[in-house]
Design a protein around this motif. Structure first.
Motif, PDB file in Angstrom:
ATOM      1  N   VAL A  67      15.720  -7.078   2.415  1.00  0.00           N
ATOM      2  CA  VAL A  67      15.064  -6.174   3.358  1.00  0.00           C
ATOM      3  C   VAL A  67      13.683  -6.726   3.715  1.00  0.00           C
ATOM      4  CG1 VAL A  67      14.132  -3.851   3.683  1.00  0.00           C
ATOM      5  CG2 VAL A  67      16.348  -4.147   2.571  1.00  0.00           C
ATOM      6  N   SER A  68      13.016  -7.338   2.731  1.00  0.00           N
ATOM      7  CA  SER A  68      11.696  -7.933   2.989  1.00  0.00           C
ATOM      8  C   SER A  68      11.778  -8.996   4.075  1.00  0.00           C
ATOM      9  CB  SER A  68      11.140  -8.570   1.705  1.00  0.00           C
ATOM     10  OG  SER A  68      10.915  -7.599   0.722  1.00  0.00           O
ATOM     11  N   GLU A  69      12.784  -9.863   3.983  1.00  0.00           N
ATOM     12  CA  GLU A  69      12.934 -10.921   4.990  1.00  0.00           C
ATOM     13  C   GLU A  69      13.246 -10.323   6.361  1.00  0.00           C
ATOM     14  OE1 GLU A  69      14.797 -14.867   3.053  1.00  0.00           O
ATOM     15  OE2 GLU A  69      15.919 -13.053   2.587  1.00  0.00           O
ATOM     16  N   SER A  85      -3.452 -15.707   6.885  1.00  0.00           N
ATOM     17  CA  SER A  85      -3.160 -17.130   6.859  1.00  0.00           C
ATOM     18  C   SER A  85      -3.920 -17.843   5.749  1.00  0.00           C
ATOM     19  CB  SER A  85      -3.491 -17.769   8.217  1.00  0.00           C
ATOM     20  OG  SER A  85      -4.865 -17.618   8.497  1.00  0.00           O
ATOM     21  N   ALA A  86      -5.019 -17.267   5.279  1.00  0.00           N
ATOM     22  CA  ALA A  86      -5.794 -17.859   4.196  1.00  0.00           C
ATOM     23  C   ALA A  86      -5.370 -17.292   2.842  1.00  0.00           C
ATOM     24  CB  ALA A  86      -7.283 -17.590   4.427  1.00  0.00           C
ATOM     25  N   GLY A  87      -4.305 -16.475   2.829  1.00  0.00           N
ATOM     26  CA  GLY A  87      -3.802 -15.907   1.592  1.00  0.00           C
ATOM     27  C   GLY A  87      -4.442 -14.596   1.194  1.00  0.00           C
ATOM     28  N   LEU A  88      -5.329 -14.074   2.021  1.00  0.00           N
ATOM     29  CA  LEU A  88      -6.043 -12.848   1.681  1.00  0.00           C
ATOM     30  C   LEU A  88      -5.626 -11.714   2.610  1.00  0.00           C
ATOM     31  CD1 LEU A  88      -8.343 -11.268   0.254  1.00  0.00           C
ATOM     32  CD2 LEU A  88      -9.888 -12.189   2.005  1.00  0.00           C
ATOM     33  N   THR A  89      -5.233 -10.581   2.010  1.00  0.00           N
ATOM     34  CA  THR A  89      -4.962  -9.372   2.785  1.00  0.00           C
ATOM     35  C   THR A  89      -5.767  -8.238   2.183  1.00  0.00           C
ATOM     36  OG1 THR A  89      -2.696 -10.092   3.277  1.00  0.00           O
ATOM     37  CG2 THR A  89      -3.196  -7.762   3.579  1.00  0.00           C
ATOM     38  N   ARG A 105       7.752   4.496   2.001  1.00  0.00           N
ATOM     39  CA  ARG A 105       6.795   3.552   2.585  1.00  0.00           C
ATOM     40  C   ARG A 105       6.845   2.232   1.829  1.00  0.00           C
ATOM     41  NH1 ARG A 105       3.476   7.483   1.143  1.00  0.00           N
ATOM     42  NH2 ARG A 105       1.898   6.073   0.302  1.00  0.00           N
ATOM     43  N   ARG A 106       6.773   1.153   2.564  1.00  0.00           N
ATOM     44  CA  ARG A 106       6.909  -0.171   1.978  1.00  0.00           C
ATOM     45  C   ARG A 106       5.818  -1.094   2.510  1.00  0.00           C
ATOM     46  NH1 ARG A 106       8.363  -4.575   4.049  1.00  0.00           N
ATOM     47  NH2 ARG A 106       9.256  -6.271   2.842  1.00  0.00           N
ATOM     48  N   ARG A 107       5.160  -1.799   1.591  1.00  0.00           N
ATOM     49  CA  ARG A 107       4.115  -2.757   1.974  1.00  0.00           C
ATOM     50  C   ARG A 107       4.454  -4.112   1.375  1.00  0.00           C
ATOM     51  NH1 ARG A 107      -1.573  -4.212  -0.064  1.00  0.00           N
ATOM     52  NH2 ARG A 107      -1.086  -3.028  -1.944  1.00  0.00           N
ATOM     53  N   GLN A 108       4.455  -5.130   2.219  1.00  0.00           N
ATOM     54  CA  GLN A 108       4.705  -6.495   1.745  1.00  0.00           C
ATOM     55  C   GLN A 108       3.429  -7.033   1.102  1.00  0.00           C
ATOM     56  OE1 GLN A 108       7.626  -7.804   1.709  1.00  0.00           O
ATOM     57  NE2 GLN A 108       7.130  -9.837   0.952  1.00  0.00           N
ATOM     58  N   ILE A 109       3.528  -7.460  -0.148  1.00  0.00           N
ATOM     59  CA  ILE A 109       2.376  -7.977  -0.879  1.00  0.00           C
ATOM     60  C   ILE A 109       2.241  -9.480  -0.697  1.00  0.00           C
ATOM     61  CG2 ILE A 109       1.298  -8.196  -3.157  1.00  0.00           C
ATOM     62  CD1 ILE A 109       1.477  -5.307  -2.069  1.00  0.00           C
ATOM     63  N   SER A 110       3.355 -10.195  -0.825  1.00  0.00           N
ATOM     64  CA  SER A 110       3.317 -11.657  -0.728  1.00  0.00           C
ATOM     65  C   SER A 110       3.469 -12.103   0.718  1.00  0.00           C
ATOM     66  CB  SER A 110       4.428 -12.268  -1.587  1.00  0.00           C
ATOM     67  OG  SER A 110       5.687 -11.744  -1.210  1.00  0.00           O
ATOM     68  N   GLY A 111       2.945 -13.277   1.011  1.00  0.00           N
ATOM     69  CA  GLY A 111       3.052 -13.857   2.344  1.00  0.00           C
ATOM     70  C   GLY A 111       4.339 -14.642   2.519  1.00  0.00           C
ATOM     71  N   ALA A 112       4.566 -15.116   3.744  1.00  0.00           N
ATOM     72  CA  ALA A 112       5.821 -15.778   4.089  1.00  0.00           C
ATOM     73  C   ALA A 112       6.051 -17.076   3.318  1.00  0.00           C
ATOM     74  CB  ALA A 112       5.859 -16.056   5.591  1.00  0.00           C
ATOM     75  N   GLU A 117       9.264 -12.793  -3.157  1.00  0.00           N
ATOM     76  CA  GLU A 117       8.906 -11.680  -2.289  1.00  0.00           C
ATOM     77  C   GLU A 117       8.444 -10.532  -3.169  1.00  0.00           C
ATOM     78  OE1 GLU A 117      12.326 -10.734   0.020  1.00  0.00           O
ATOM     79  OE2 GLU A 117      12.688 -12.838   0.501  1.00  0.00           O
ATOM     80  N   VAL A 118       7.242 -10.068  -2.941  1.00  0.00           N
ATOM     81  CA  VAL A 118       6.686  -8.960  -3.716  1.00  0.00           C
ATOM     82  C   VAL A 118       6.363  -7.828  -2.751  1.00  0.00           C
ATOM     83  CG1 VAL A 118       4.902  -8.228  -5.345  1.00  0.00           C
ATOM     84  CG2 VAL A 118       5.685 -10.621  -5.340  1.00  0.00           C
ATOM     85  N   SER A 119       6.931  -6.652  -3.014  1.00  0.00           N
ATOM     86  CA  SER A 119       6.716  -5.487  -2.162  1.00  0.00           C
ATOM     87  C   SER A 119       6.274  -4.310  -3.010  1.00  0.00           C
ATOM     88  CB  SER A 119       7.996  -5.109  -1.414  1.00  0.00           C
ATOM     89  OG  SER A 119       8.470  -6.183  -0.635  1.00  0.00           O
ATOM     90  N   GLU A 120       5.454  -3.444  -2.419  1.00  0.00           N
ATOM     91  CA  GLU A 120       5.056  -2.193  -3.052  1.00  0.00           C
ATOM     92  C   GLU A 120       5.740  -1.063  -2.299  1.00  0.00           C
ATOM     93  OE1 GLU A 120       0.969   0.276  -4.075  1.00  0.00           O
ATOM     94  OE2 GLU A 120       1.084  -0.924  -2.252  1.00  0.00           O
TER      95      GLU A 120
END
Length: 198
Positions: A67-69, A85-89, A105-112, A117-120
């Motif tokens: 689902v993350s992808e 893009s610099a790894g910071l959100t 509610r779903r928030r993507q923690i890790s970048g592409a 894949e890490v989601s909250e």
């Protein structure tokens, strides 16, 4: 507070249509592979309907994506955080996807580019979200309860998870995330792929 993205209809429609075209499937073929009706898929692709978490789970299983992808491109295009893009959100600028059916509610923690894949996930009181076994056939997954209580159905096995508990999923089975309490449950899902995309 993060930015809640109500269903991301246009971006999700574009991603689902692109995946269907990549597989060279007709609407009928995707309907057969996913168990989602042809009419529903057509409404989603045309931006006329907001897919629920359950529908996204079925479609992602058919595409052999998590689902993350499946949501990644939609979230990226909606994100307002120029530091990603610099790894910071920044937490205050993070985006969340909200299921129009359950309020999940779903928030993507890790970048592409991150190897996992890490989601909250925030699951409202009383909410239940189910996924078919096929959604887990090509991934390994760990669930980590951050706050609250989660009842997790893994096939015929039921796990009662409290704050701090973790569960590593075994062989693929139909699964359901259920919050049977009167308070929100917050948990993280960590996913790694066991096979490459078809």
């Amino acid at each position: 507070m993060s930015n809640i993205i109500e269903p991301l209809v246009g971006q999700i429609a574009t991603r689902i249509r692109a995946e269907r075209n990549r597989h060279r499937w007709t609407l009928a073929q995707l309907a057969e592979a996913s168990g989602v009706s042809r009419a529903m898929i057509s409404r989603i692709e045309n931006g006329e309907s907001s897919p629920t978490a359950v529908v996204l789970g079925k479609l992602s299983a058919a595409f052999q994506l998590s689902v993350s992808e499946l949501l990644a491109l939609a979230e990226q295009s909606a994100s307002q955080d120029s530091d990603r893009s610099a790894g910071l959100t920044r937490r205050a600028r993070a985006t969340e996807w909200c299921d129009p059916d359950t309020g999940y509610r779903r928030r993507q923690i890790s970048g592409a580019t991150f190897p996992a894949e890490v989601s909250e996930i925030c699951l409202p009181a009383g909410a239940r979200v189910a996924y078919p076994a096929a959604a887990f056939a090509f991934i390994r997954q760990v669930i980590w309860v951050l706050d609250g209580h989660l009842t997790f159905h893994e096939g015929a096995t039921v796990h009662e998870l409290d704050t701090g508990d973790t569960l590593e999923l075994a062989e693929p089975a139909p699964c359901a995330f259920h919050n049977s309490t009167e308070a929100e449950c917050r948990y993280a899902v960590i996913v790694t792929r066991t096979s490459s995309r078809p």
